[in-house]
Design a protein around this motif. Structure first.
Motif, PDB file in Angstrom:
ATOM      1  N   GLY A 195      12.012   2.302  15.296  1.00  0.00           N
ATOM      2  CA  GLY A 195      11.265   3.493  14.852  1.00  0.00           C
ATOM      3  C   GLY A 195       9.763   3.270  14.858  1.00  0.00           C
ATOM      4  O   GLY A 195       9.271   2.219  15.294  1.00  0.00           O
TER       5      GLY A 195
ATOM      6  N   ASN B 200      19.417   2.608  16.058  1.00  0.00           N
ATOM      7  CA  ASN B 200      20.502   3.576  15.934  1.00  0.00           C
ATOM      8  C   ASN B 200      20.887   4.095  17.315  1.00  0.00           C
ATOM      9  O   ASN B 200      21.919   3.736  17.854  1.00  0.00           O
ATOM     10  CB  ASN B 200      20.081   4.713  15.000  1.00  0.00           C
TER      11      ASN B 200
ATOM     12  N   ASN C 145      18.350   4.288  20.012  1.00  0.00           N
ATOM     13  CA  ASN C 145      17.451   3.808  21.066  1.00  0.00           C
ATOM     14  C   ASN C 145      17.806   2.382  21.506  1.00  0.00           C
ATOM     15  O   ASN C 145      17.085   1.413  21.244  1.00  0.00           O
ATOM     16  CB  ASN C 145      16.003   3.884  20.559  1.00  0.00           C
TER      17      ASN C 145
ATOM     18  N   LEU D  70      24.590  -3.396   9.558  1.00  0.00           N
ATOM     19  CA  LEU D  70      23.184  -3.268   9.127  1.00  0.00           C
ATOM     20  C   LEU D  70      22.952  -4.149   7.898  1.00  0.00           C
ATOM     21  O   LEU D  70      21.944  -4.846   7.795  1.00  0.00           O
ATOM     22  CB  LEU D  70      22.850  -1.811   8.771  1.00  0.00           C
TER      23      LEU D  70
ATOM     24  N   GLY E 247      15.540   7.837   5.997  1.00  0.00           N
ATOM     25  CA  GLY E 247      16.529   8.584   5.213  1.00  0.00           C
ATOM     26  C   GLY E 247      17.506   7.738   4.427  1.00  0.00           C
ATOM     27  O   GLY E 247      17.382   6.512   4.319  1.00  0.00           O
TER      28      GLY E 247
ATOM     29  N   ALA F 216      20.363   6.672   4.973  1.00  0.00           N
ATOM     30  CA  ALA F 216      21.099   5.609   5.681  1.00  0.00           C
ATOM     31  C   ALA F 216      20.540   4.217   5.372  1.00  0.00           C
ATOM     32  O   ALA F 216      21.239   3.222   5.534  1.00  0.00           O
ATOM     33  CB  ALA F 216      21.067   5.865   7.190  1.00  0.00           C
TER      34      ALA F 216
ATOM     35  N   ALA G 270       9.396   0.702   3.395  1.00  0.00           N
ATOM     36  CA  ALA G 270       8.833   1.919   3.999  1.00  0.00           C
ATOM     37  C   ALA G 270       9.726   3.109   3.654  1.00  0.00           C
ATOM     38  O   ALA G 270       9.248   4.222   3.460  1.00  0.00           O
ATOM     39  CB  ALA G 270       8.727   1.760   5.512  1.00  0.00           C
ATOM     40  N   ASN G 271      11.029   2.847   3.589  1.00  0.00           N
ATOM     41  CA  ASN G 271      12.015   3.921   3.406  1.00  0.00           C
ATOM     42  C   ASN G 271      11.948   4.518   2.005  1.00  0.00           C
ATOM     43  O   ASN G 271      12.577   4.032   1.062  1.00  0.00           O
ATOM     44  CB  ASN G 271      13.418   3.347   3.679  1.00  0.00           C
TER      45      ASN G 271
ATOM     46  N   ASP H 296       4.522   2.218   2.445  1.00  0.00           N
ATOM     47  CA  ASP H 296       3.946   3.556   2.506  1.00  0.00           C
ATOM     48  C   ASP H 296       2.457   3.389   2.199  1.00  0.00           C
ATOM     49  O   ASP H 296       2.100   2.722   1.214  1.00  0.00           O
ATOM     50  CB  ASP H 296       4.620   4.426   1.417  1.00  0.00           C
TER      51      ASP H 296
ATOM     52  N   GLY I 262       7.493   9.075  12.816  1.00  0.00           N
ATOM     53  CA  GLY I 262       8.796   9.584  13.217  1.00  0.00           C
ATOM     54  C   GLY I 262       8.906  11.080  12.910  1.00  0.00           C
ATOM     55  O   GLY I 262       8.133  11.619  12.099  1.00  0.00           O
ATOM     56  N   ALA I 263       9.880  11.740  13.560  1.00  0.00           N
ATOM     57  CA  ALA I 263       9.980  13.202  13.455  1.00  0.00           C
ATOM     58  C   ALA I 263      10.241  13.669  12.023  1.00  0.00           C
ATOM     59  O   ALA I 263       9.642  14.638  11.557  1.00  0.00           O
ATOM     60  CB  ALA I 263      11.079  13.696  14.379  1.00  0.00           C
TER      61      ALA I 263
END
Ligand code: NDP
Length: 385
Positions: free
Chosen positions: A10, A37, A39, A84, A102, A104, A122-123, A149, A204-205
């Protein structure tokens, strides 16, 4: 240092690997595990370059394909949530960068904490959805939790200037996103392409859409509350269009300390990797004379209702942040598939917060189950509409 990266393919993951390259010769970072995931092509390239002994992908078919593509390497390919988690708990790992987007990312990051791994986080969704359990586990297992972050890294750095009991409030800066100053009528016509154009950051989107709705700032308020032990009322959002001040803290004597840098995620990622040391950065530096001025505004919570919804979820606590986060993930995914309009994102979040019952002090399995139920329900709700 030995590092595993959850979400290596990502935006954060790839920049983290650039930081690993930048630090070569100054601080050596060995990559133990990488995850992706969808890519697979990029993950294969990363495996060939960094030669980790382990890699994992969430999807079973993708794992099979990756196995075939990397059969001439020594990398063991794992799959699914267990795969993971295995990347995160490998004995040799010192630090895990949690950069899956997210919900996950929650379980693998919790497993890493339980095994005493330091976390570069970061998540943000993991802290939003399970912040109490997460912080309790961090304390219990004595792990170091370093915010990635940019705002939270800035707060973390600024807090070094005073004692916890001297803190008055946290000033969380926000760029305002691509629709700063817009009203609802104009927002009803925005497209996915408009919303994916962030003025200052390339991300990311999902987080880019969250930044456009201001949900990202809402999630960050809750993230700050958990990370720094403050209440929602102690966090003030300040719109700062230039994204130079990454956040500030105000102490009881009204002194404000801020952390500034040009907008680049490589700065907070590097600080998390090298903390408590500050090492030379290859990033560009600020020129104040070129910058000229910095501007500050109040956020418009009446138009960007996601910010108010996130605060409400945080105030109610218990399962409500999980409900809010799951509904938001579903809504953003729908918007990215052009299935709903921009203003339907907060509508779906609000609907979920009305429909689902709150519960105080949920367990991890209750959080996981609620996340699943909300996703199923919000998916169906919109299919019928
Ligand atoms: P991206 O969408 O760019 O990357 C997400 C990563 O997670 C990719 O490696 C992706 O794999 C992987 N992934 C996606 N879904 C799953 C899943 N179901 N199971 C396992 N892995 C999955 O996101 P970002 O890098 O932008 O953001 C990552 C996290 O960091 C988010 O929580 C975000 O809020 C936070 N963050 C990001 C910032 C940024 O500048 N990007 C700034 C601050 C925080 P693949 O690509 O192979 O599909």
């Amino acid at each position: 240092m030995k590092l595993s990266i959850l979400g290596a393919t990502g935006s954060i993951g790839t920049q983290a690997l650039e930081v690993v390259d930048d630090l070569r010769g100054i601080k050596e970072i060995e990559i133990v595990g990488l995850t992706g995931n969808r890519n697979i092509k990029l993950l294969e390239t990363q495996i060939r370059k960094y030669r980790p002994p382990f890699a994992a992908v969430a999807d079973e078919d993708a794992a099979k394909e990756l196995k075939v593509r990397t059969r001439d390497t020594d990398c063991r390919i794992l799959c699914g949530e267990d795969g993971l988690s295995e990347i995160a708990v490998q004995e040799s790992v010192d630090m895990v960068l949690s950069a899956i987007v997210g919900f996950a990312g929650l379980v693998p990051t919790m497993r890493a904490i339980e095994q005493g791994k330091d976390i570069a986080l970061a998540n943000k969704e993991t802290l939003v959805t399970a912040g109490n359990l997460f912080m309790q586990a961090v304390k219990e297992h004595g792990v170091r939790l370093l915010p990635v972050d940019s705002e939270h890294s800035a707060i973390f750095q600024s807090l070094h200037g005073g004692k916890a009991q001297e803190l008055k409030k946290v000033l969380l800066t926000a760029s305002g996103g691509p629709f700063f100053g817009w009203k609802r009528e104009a927002l009803s016509r925005v497209t996915k392409a408009d919303a994916l154009q962030h003025p200052n950051w390339s991300m990311g989107a999902k987080i880019t859409i969250d930044s456009a709705t201001l949900m990202n700032k809402g999630l960050e308020i809750l993230e700050a509350c958990h990370l720094f032990g403050v209440g929602i009322e102690d966090v003030e959002v300040v719109v700062h269009r230039e994204s130079i001040i990454h956040s500030m803290v105000e102490f009881v004597d009204h002194s404000i300390l801020a952390q500034m840098a040009l907008p680049s995620m490589k700065h907070p990622i590097q600080y998390a990797f090298t903390y408590p040391a500050r090492l030379v950065s290859k990033d560009a530096e600020i020129s104040f004379s070129e910058l000229g001025r910095m501007t500050f505004y109040q956020p418009d919570e009446e138009t960007f209702t996601c910010l108010a919804l996130a605060k409400r979820a945080g105030t109610e606590g218990g399962l409500m942040p999980t409900i809010m986060n799951a509904a938001n993930e579903v809504a953003v995914a729908k918007f990215l598939r052009d299935e709903i309009g921009f203003l339907e994102i907060p509508e779906i979040v609000e609907r979920a917060m009305q429909d689902f019952e709150n519960k105080a002090q949920p367990t991890l399995s209750q959080i996981v189950e609620t996340d699943r139920l909300v996703r199923e329900s919000m998916q169906r709700l919109n299919e019928k509409a």
